[in-house]
Scaffold this active site. Structure first.
Site, PDB file in Angstrom:
ATOM      1  N   ASP A  41      15.630  40.980  -6.338  1.00 56.78           N
ATOM      2  CA  ASP A  41      14.979  40.478  -5.119  1.00 56.78           C
ATOM      3  C   ASP A  41      15.420  39.056  -4.759  1.00 56.78           C
ATOM      4  O   ASP A  41      14.903  38.460  -3.816  1.00 56.78           O
ATOM      5  CB  ASP A  41      13.450  40.529  -5.261  1.00 56.78           C
ATOM      6  CG  ASP A  41      12.943  39.629  -6.374  1.00 56.78           C
ATOM      7  OD1 ASP A  41      13.770  38.977  -7.048  1.00 56.78           O
ATOM      8  OD2 ASP A  41      11.714  39.562  -6.572  1.00 56.78           O
ATOM      9  N   HIS A 134      26.319  10.503  -0.930  1.00 58.90           N
ATOM     10  CA  HIS A 134      26.440  10.188   0.493  1.00 58.90           C
ATOM     11  C   HIS A 134      25.151   9.473   0.897  1.00 58.90           C
ATOM     12  O   HIS A 134      24.092  10.088   0.948  1.00 58.90           O
ATOM     13  CB  HIS A 134      26.588  11.498   1.261  1.00 58.90           C
ATOM     14  CG  HIS A 134      26.844  11.288   2.703  1.00 58.90           C
ATOM     15  ND1 HIS A 134      28.110  11.219   3.216  1.00 58.90           N
ATOM     16  CD2 HIS A 134      25.997  11.115   3.725  1.00 58.90           C
ATOM     17  CE1 HIS A 134      28.034  11.014   4.511  1.00 58.90           C
ATOM     18  NE2 HIS A 134      26.768  10.957   4.843  1.00 58.90           N
ATOM     19  N   LYS A 200      35.409   5.986  13.123  1.00 58.01           N
ATOM     20  CA  LYS A 200      35.312   7.443  13.291  1.00 58.01           C
ATOM     21  C   LYS A 200      34.167   7.777  14.239  1.00 58.01           C
ATOM     22  O   LYS A 200      33.085   7.205  14.139  1.00 58.01           O
ATOM     23  CB  LYS A 200      35.062   8.097  11.926  1.00 58.01           C
ATOM     24  CG  LYS A 200      34.819   9.592  11.994  1.00 58.01           C
ATOM     25  CD  LYS A 200      34.803  10.232  10.612  1.00 58.01           C
ATOM     26  CE  LYS A 200      33.399  10.559  10.164  1.00 58.01           C
ATOM     27  NZ  LYS A 200      33.364  11.284   8.894  1.00 58.01           N
ATOM     28  N   ARG A 202      32.052  11.184  15.439  1.00 57.57           N
ATOM     29  CA  ARG A 202      31.895  12.623  15.234  1.00 57.57           C
ATOM     30  C   ARG A 202      31.650  13.305  16.572  1.00 57.57           C
ATOM     31  O   ARG A 202      30.733  12.942  17.303  1.00 57.57           O
ATOM     32  CB  ARG A 202      30.758  12.903  14.230  1.00 57.57           C
ATOM     33  CG  ARG A 202      30.613  14.375  13.907  1.00 57.57           C
ATOM     34  CD  ARG A 202      29.898  14.647  12.600  1.00 57.57           C
ATOM     35  NE  ARG A 202      30.711  14.419  11.407  1.00 57.57           N
ATOM     36  CZ  ARG A 202      31.681  15.214  10.981  1.00 57.57           C
ATOM     37  NH1 ARG A 202      32.003  16.297  11.660  1.00 57.57           N
ATOM     38  NH2 ARG A 202      32.343  14.935   9.876  1.00 57.57           N
ATOM     39  N   SER A 230      34.594  18.211   3.732  1.00 59.18           N
ATOM     40  CA  SER A 230      33.867  19.441   4.048  1.00 59.18           C
ATOM     41  C   SER A 230      34.799  20.353   4.860  1.00 59.18           C
ATOM     42  O   SER A 230      35.551  21.140   4.301  1.00 59.18           O
ATOM     43  CB  SER A 230      32.579  19.098   4.790  1.00 59.18           C
ATOM     44  OG  SER A 230      31.854  20.260   5.074  1.00 59.18           O
ATOM     45  N   GLY A 233      38.067  18.001   8.834  1.00 59.48           N
ATOM     46  CA  GLY A 233      38.320  17.376  10.138  1.00 59.48           C
ATOM     47  C   GLY A 233      38.586  15.874  10.016  1.00 59.48           C
ATOM     48  O   GLY A 233      39.546  15.353  10.601  1.00 59.48           O
ATOM     49  N   THR A 234      37.756  15.193   9.239  1.00 59.94           N
ATOM     50  CA  THR A 234      37.898  13.734   9.099  1.00 59.94           C
ATOM     51  C   THR A 234      39.251  13.381   8.503  1.00 59.94           C
ATOM     52  O   THR A 234      39.978  12.527   9.027  1.00 59.94           O
ATOM     53  CB  THR A 234      36.766  13.190   8.194  1.00 59.94           C
ATOM     54  OG1 THR A 234      35.516  13.511   8.799  1.00 59.94           O
ATOM     55  CG2 THR A 234      36.877  11.694   7.987  1.00 59.94           C
TER      56      THR A 234
HETATM   57  C1  R5P Z   1      30.613  11.787   6.425  1.00 61.24           C
HETATM   58  O1  R5P Z   1      30.337  10.738   6.911  1.00 61.24           O
HETATM   59  C2  R5P Z   1      31.305  11.920   5.103  1.00 61.24           C
HETATM   60  O2  R5P Z   1      31.515  10.706   4.479  1.00 61.24           O
HETATM   61  C3  R5P Z   1      32.595  12.685   5.236  1.00 61.24           C
HETATM   62  O3  R5P Z   1      33.496  11.896   6.005  1.00 61.24           O
HETATM   63  C4  R5P Z   1      32.357  13.987   5.939  1.00 61.24           C
HETATM   64  O4  R5P Z   1      31.317  14.699   5.303  1.00 61.24           O
HETATM   65  C5  R5P Z   1      33.601  14.825   5.948  1.00 61.24           C
HETATM   66  O5  R5P Z   1      33.349  15.980   6.683  1.00 61.24           O
HETATM   67  P1  R5P Z   1      34.524  16.834   7.300  1.00 61.24           P
HETATM   68  O6  R5P Z   1      35.485  17.129   6.179  1.00 61.24           O
HETATM   69  O7  R5P Z   1      33.841  18.078   7.810  1.00 61.24           O
HETATM   70  O8  R5P Z   1      35.126  16.032   8.395  1.00 61.24           O
END
Ligand code: R5P
Length: 302
Positions: A41, A134, A200, A202, A230, A233-234
């Site tokens: 479950d 973080h 940066k 977002r 993650s 992208g960054t």
């Molecule tokens: C955000 O401020 C973190 O320090 C990383 O820059 C962020 O989590 C990276 O995310 P992603 O790889 O999706 O751009």
């Protein structure tokens, strides 16, 4: 209640089994064996198969990819240890999920970071260790907990690995945004070079725009560092922008390689020579282990 013989034992959740064994070996203590599984479950079952007979036990559980499952495991393990009479439980949470939701950005939102820290305390944790947590709006992890909490760093080990493997020429460390300054400074210190941070913005969950600052990157081998990769992208945007500005080579390092979807390919395609991560999150680029960093911190308090 069992009468304890003193000493230290280590136990890992299913998120950090290999790391747990490495830490136990470094410290020369027993890594307790466990049985952890899911019931049909979806509920979680946790059992410690070895005798818990130390006064102090460190629980190692990184909270990546399946954060809710891994958190529940963590709570069950800590409460079980306390119930078995362990006096001090050290919670080692190398990747600390939910840290990005540390504020109510829109009305009605749960401040998940605060909820998770409270639950970790309530479960019976006496002291917490995180690694490159973080914490954009929390200057020190200690401020997020009522119990003692220490944030360790893997940045020096990552920078050392990159230097040994890639022999950077005229190196410069870059942080993709203001918040990455603390990581860039650790890595630069290790390499004995300068660092700079970028601007940066977002745009969405997967897209960011990067604006290079003043520093001239021409003729430099760059090491771009961040806490988390993650979606990639960054890092992809940062690599592209810096290569465009004349950087010689670009290497990328992060503590927590979550590498969602095609993140790794995205960064390599943007021109990075390689991506190096740590084993806070097991991944194809987790070349650097944080076991020595954790062991040193545990040794200092036991
Ligand atoms: C955000 O401020 C973190 O320090 C990383 O820059 C962020 O989590 C990276 O995310 P992603 O790889 O999706 O751009």
């Amino acid at each position: 209640m069992i009468s304890k013989s003193g000493g230290l034992q280590i136990i890992g959740g299913s998120a950090s089994e290999a790391l747990t064994i490495k830490v136990a070996r470094e410290l020369g203590v027993q890594a307790l064996k466990t049985e952890i599984r899911r019931f049909p479950d979806g509920e979680t079952y946790v059992r410690c198969l070895d005798k818990v007979d130390a006064d102090k036990v460190a629980v190692i559980q990184s909270i990546y990819h399946r954060p809710n499952d891994y958190l529940i495991e963590y709570f069950l393990i800590v409460d079980m240890l306390k119930d078995l009479g362990v006096k001090r439980v050290y919670g080692v949470l190398p990747y600390f999920a939910y840290a990005r939701q540390d504020e109510r950005f829109s009305s009605g939102e749960a401040v998940s970071f605060s909820t998770v820290t409270k639950l970790i305390e309530k479960a019976g944790t006496d002291q917490v260790f995180t690694i490159d947590a973080h914490r954009h709006r929390v200057p020190d992890i200690a401020m997020a907990f009522k119990i003692r909490a220490v944030d360790l760093t893997a940045m020096r080990s990552l920078a050392q690995h990159v230097q040994e493997k890639y022999s950077l020429d005229n190196p410069l460390v870059i942080g993709p945004d203001e918040e990455a300054e603390r990581w860039a400074s650790h890595a630069a210190e290790q390499l004995g070079c300068g660092y700079d941070i970028l601007e940066k913005k977002r745009l969405s969950d997967t897209e960011v725009s990067i604006k290079p600052k003043r520093m001239d990157v021409r003729g430099h081998d760059l090491l771009i560092v961040d806490d988390i990769i993650s979606t990639g992208g960054t890092m992809a945007e940062t690599c592209a922008a810096l290569l465009n500005k004349g950087a010689q080579r670009v290497l990328v390092a992060c503590t927590h390689p979550l590498l969602i979807g095609n993140a790794l390919a995205r960064i390599l395609r943007a021109g990075a020579e390689d991506v190096v991560g740590s084993d806070t999150v097991p991944s194809p680029v987790s070349y650097v282990t944080v076991a020595p960093v954790i062991s040193k911190a545990i040794r200092e308090i036991t």
